[in-house]
Design a protein around this motif. Structure first.
Motif, PDB file in Angstrom:
ATOM      1  N   TYR A  18      46.362  37.525  44.719  1.00 13.48           N
ATOM      2  CA  TYR A  18      45.777  38.304  43.627  1.00 13.48           C
ATOM      3  C   TYR A  18      45.261  37.355  42.572  1.00 13.48           C
ATOM      4  O   TYR A  18      45.439  36.139  42.667  1.00 13.48           O
ATOM      5  CB  TYR A  18      46.769  39.331  43.080  1.00 13.48           C
ATOM      6  N   PRO A  26      41.021  34.364  42.766  1.00 12.73           N
ATOM      7  CA  PRO A  26      42.304  34.825  43.309  1.00 12.73           C
ATOM      8  C   PRO A  26      43.158  33.657  43.799  1.00 12.73           C
ATOM      9  O   PRO A  26      42.630  32.637  44.260  1.00 12.73           O
ATOM     10  CB  PRO A  26      41.893  35.724  44.482  1.00 12.73           C
ATOM     11  N   ASP A  64      47.315  41.481  37.405  1.00  9.62           N
ATOM     12  CA  ASP A  64      46.016  41.104  37.947  1.00  9.62           C
ATOM     13  C   ASP A  64      44.971  41.242  36.840  1.00  9.62           C
ATOM     14  O   ASP A  64      45.070  42.125  35.982  1.00  9.62           O
ATOM     15  CB  ASP A  64      45.672  42.039  39.116  1.00  9.62           C
TER      16      ASP A  64
END
Length: 85
Positions: A18, A26, A64
């Motif tokens: 993530y 990511p 995130d």
């Protein structure tokens, strides 16, 4: 405001990826563990929050980027972890 229910909690599994808030791309959770020097024996039960199969939060590494609070956010969710003695 971008969170949808249900939000599920599970242990970390190899291959989880993530983009934590503050990162440009990511990251694999395994790489984040290495960077933060999380001992291997602590990783097995590491909590991960998942929404629709996507990692949205991990202990120590935060939310995130896509669901992190901004100055335009109207709602927030607080995750608290209880560790019995």
């Amino acid at each position: 405001d971008l969170l949808r229910f249900p939000i599920l909690f599970r242990s970390w599994t190899p291959g989880d990826r993530y983009q934590p808030s503050g990162f440009n791309i990511p990251q694999s959770v395994a790489d984040l563990f290495d960077f933060a020097r999380v001992p291997s024996w602590e990783r097995g039960g590491w909590p991960i929050a998942v929404q629709e199969g996507r990692v949205i939060w991990a202990r120590l590494f935060g939310p995130d980027k896509a669901v992190a609070l901004t100055c335009h956010s109207r709602k927030a969710i607080l995750f608290e972890e209880f560790i019995p003695l």
